[in-house]
Design a protein around this motif. Sequence first.
Motif, PDB file in Angstrom:
ATOM      1  N   ASN A 109      42.360  45.569  43.373  1.00 47.20           N
ATOM      2  CA  ASN A 109      41.906  44.560  44.345  1.00 47.20           C
ATOM      3  C   ASN A 109      42.342  43.148  43.984  1.00 47.20           C
ATOM      4  O   ASN A 109      41.693  42.180  44.380  1.00 47.20           O
ATOM      5  CB  ASN A 109      40.381  44.598  44.491  1.00 47.20           C
ATOM      6  N   ILE A 110      43.438  43.035  43.231  1.00 45.03           N
ATOM      7  CA  ILE A 110      43.895  41.701  42.844  1.00 45.03           C
ATOM      8  C   ILE A 110      44.831  41.095  43.886  1.00 45.03           C
ATOM      9  O   ILE A 110      44.941  39.877  44.012  1.00 45.03           O
ATOM     10  CB  ILE A 110      44.603  41.745  41.469  1.00 45.03           C
ATOM     11  N   ASP A 112      44.735  41.039  47.293  1.00 51.40           N
ATOM     12  CA  ASP A 112      44.122  40.258  48.368  1.00 51.40           C
ATOM     13  C   ASP A 112      43.652  38.902  47.862  1.00 51.40           C
ATOM     14  O   ASP A 112      43.805  37.878  48.546  1.00 51.40           O
ATOM     15  CB  ASP A 112      42.967  41.034  49.001  1.00 51.40           C
ATOM     16  N   ARG A 113      43.128  38.851  46.633  1.00 49.06           N
ATOM     17  CA  ARG A 113      42.743  37.565  46.036  1.00 49.06           C
ATOM     18  C   ARG A 113      43.967  36.675  45.833  1.00 49.06           C
ATOM     19  O   ARG A 113      43.931  35.476  46.089  1.00 49.06           O
ATOM     20  CB  ARG A 113      42.073  37.795  44.674  1.00 49.06           C
ATOM     21  N   LEU A 114      45.055  37.299  45.351  1.00 47.33           N
ATOM     22  CA  LEU A 114      46.269  36.542  45.075  1.00 47.33           C
ATOM     23  C   LEU A 114      46.845  35.948  46.357  1.00 47.33           C
ATOM     24  O   LEU A 114      47.218  34.765  46.394  1.00 47.33           O
ATOM     25  CB  LEU A 114      47.297  37.459  44.402  1.00 47.33           C
ATOM     26  N   THR A 116      45.295  35.286  49.188  1.00 47.88           N
ATOM     27  CA  THR A 116      44.393  34.240  49.692  1.00 47.88           C
ATOM     28  C   THR A 116      44.576  32.944  48.927  1.00 47.88           C
ATOM     29  O   THR A 116      44.657  31.850  49.513  1.00 47.88           O
ATOM     30  CB  THR A 116      42.929  34.706  49.586  1.00 47.88           C
ATOM     31  N   THR A 117      44.672  33.028  47.610  1.00 51.10           N
ATOM     32  CA  THR A 117      44.834  31.835  46.775  1.00 51.10           C
ATOM     33  C   THR A 117      46.162  31.133  47.061  1.00 51.10           C
ATOM     34  O   THR A 117      46.201  29.905  47.250  1.00 51.10           O
ATOM     35  CB  THR A 117      44.756  32.215  45.293  1.00 51.10           C
ATOM     36  N   THR A 136      53.525  36.656  46.710  1.00 53.86           N
ATOM     37  CA  THR A 136      52.615  37.765  46.403  1.00 53.86           C
ATOM     38  C   THR A 136      53.371  39.076  46.307  1.00 53.86           C
ATOM     39  O   THR A 136      53.155  39.875  45.384  1.00 53.86           O
ATOM     40  CB  THR A 136      51.521  37.866  47.483  1.00 53.86           C
ATOM     41  N   MET A 255      40.324  29.504  41.545  1.00 47.63           N
ATOM     42  CA  MET A 255      40.880  30.648  42.265  1.00 47.63           C
ATOM     43  C   MET A 255      42.224  31.072  41.662  1.00 47.63           C
ATOM     44  O   MET A 255      42.496  32.261  41.502  1.00 47.63           O
ATOM     45  CB  MET A 255      41.049  30.310  43.754  1.00 47.63           C
ATOM     46  N   THR A 258      41.723  32.856  38.387  1.00 52.87           N
ATOM     47  CA  THR A 258      41.132  34.193  38.450  1.00 52.87           C
ATOM     48  C   THR A 258      41.962  35.197  39.250  1.00 52.87           C
ATOM     49  O   THR A 258      41.633  36.381  39.267  1.00 52.87           O
ATOM     50  CB  THR A 258      39.717  34.128  39.060  1.00 52.87           C
ATOM     51  N   SER A 259      43.031  34.736  39.907  1.00 53.09           N
ATOM     52  CA  SER A 259      43.834  35.671  40.706  1.00 53.09           C
ATOM     53  C   SER A 259      45.308  35.649  40.316  1.00 53.09           C
ATOM     54  O   SER A 259      45.887  36.696  39.996  1.00 53.09           O
ATOM     55  CB  SER A 259      43.697  35.351  42.201  1.00 53.09           C
ATOM     56  N   TYR A 299      37.938  43.108  37.484  1.00 53.53           N
ATOM     57  CA  TYR A 299      37.714  42.911  38.916  1.00 53.53           C
ATOM     58  C   TYR A 299      36.771  43.949  39.507  1.00 53.53           C
ATOM     59  O   TYR A 299      36.603  44.017  40.721  1.00 53.53           O
ATOM     60  CB  TYR A 299      39.056  42.936  39.662  1.00 53.53           C
TER      61      TYR A 299
END
Length: 472
Positions: A109-110, A112-114, A116-117, A136, A255, A258-259, A299
């Motif tokens: 799940n990394i 989607d965070r990446l 978004t950031t 990404t 963010m 953490t991503s 995560y």
Amino acid sequence: MTDPQVALMMLGLFIVFVFLGFPIAFTLMAMGIGFGYYAYFDDGRMWRGFNRLDETATTWESWSLWFEGFYNNRIFDLFINQTFTVMSNEVLTAVPLFLFMGYIVERSNIVDRLFTTLNIASKNIPGSMGVAALITCALFATATGIVGAVVTLMGLLALPAMLKARYNPSFASGIICAGGTLGILIPPSIMLIVYAAATNVSIVRLYAAALLPGLTLVGLYLVYIIGRSILQPSAAPRPTDDEVPDVPMGRLVLMIATSFLPLAFLIMAVLGSILFGLATPTEAASIGALGGIVLAFIYRAMTWQRMRESVYLTVRTTAMVCWLFVGSYTFSAVFSYLGGEHVISEFVQGLDLTPLQFLILAQLIIFLLGWPLEWSEIIIIFVPIFLPLLAIFDIDPLFFGILVALNLQTSFLTPPMAMSAYYLKGIAPPEVRLTQIFAGVMPFLFCVIVSMALMYIFPDIVFYLPNLFYGG
């Protein structure tokens, strides 16, 4: 028929069977053993046991000796030896470990965070969402090296967001398809490991050589995305505050920390340990696999089901690669024994080509092979046919390997068999047509061709880092 003619028939039949849809690994093994039985047939050696029979021998003893002689053909010894050679190849040990790292990262799940950031961080750049999607894709593709997984996941994540932001569907699709293929070029690439195992080129030097060409291709992609966004704003409208909200700098830094940083650190730790001689590729892949598990736990994405899926997919893909090697080694040994390589070598030399013309011809053939075949099949089966010719034209196998890696980007992007396009179409909204996806990848295909031209014109792009790190 002469032996060389039989060898050419062997190659022609293999291509026919491939187009008919037969499993390639087992086709290679079957044809290698079948034609090898003919090539190594020696009735005096195989059935010499009959000389030991006397008049009192029973029918059972006669038939037993006949069957023993039937299986006494040297092709079976060759097949067993080739299987042992592949399974004991230390270079290939890194393949399942890198695959496992990729499958674990895919499920952590990394991504989607990446996305978004990066989307928020690049908000003020023209084509910001496309830039975020490409970066990404590049990071995720580098960590996984599995084109289908990257294109599928990014298609589910980034494509709907770009379409909602009124991006041109063709433009958005092209970004995801092109970005998803980068993992077979940018280290730590599984494709380069397979090339190293097939050609005995140093994987460490290959990784160093692929770094600048990979970054060059990413740079060309970014130039196209930003340039088109400036020249044609309707293709990539600037996002509104509702689509991409403003975030305070402190929160944005958190963010990113953490991503973006964990995945980037994992990739750089694996790649850096290889390039600087701190670990062998296999050891670095082990670290990467462990790092992927740690990331998944951090995560809170690690479950027994995801671990089980990752192990299963790793074993399945590794088995496919290994059996391809076994089949290819057996096929190539018989093909060479029958004189096939000598015929091809004489034919190419008879064309009186310059080294540049030979390179262009070889890359054109690989480009065409990319339509019906996967990269693994091209590297394991067909690239070794070109290898004996490289010395004739004074071409470094390292340089040839990087050109092949660049060229194979096109095999995923070129219609009618552009696998990236089909991966994306499988999960894209119904309004996104396949013809739109094909149209979207064409400019990125041009970028690949430009990058290959740059390698021809400025070969130091390939050789600079290997010579800097390890000497000429």
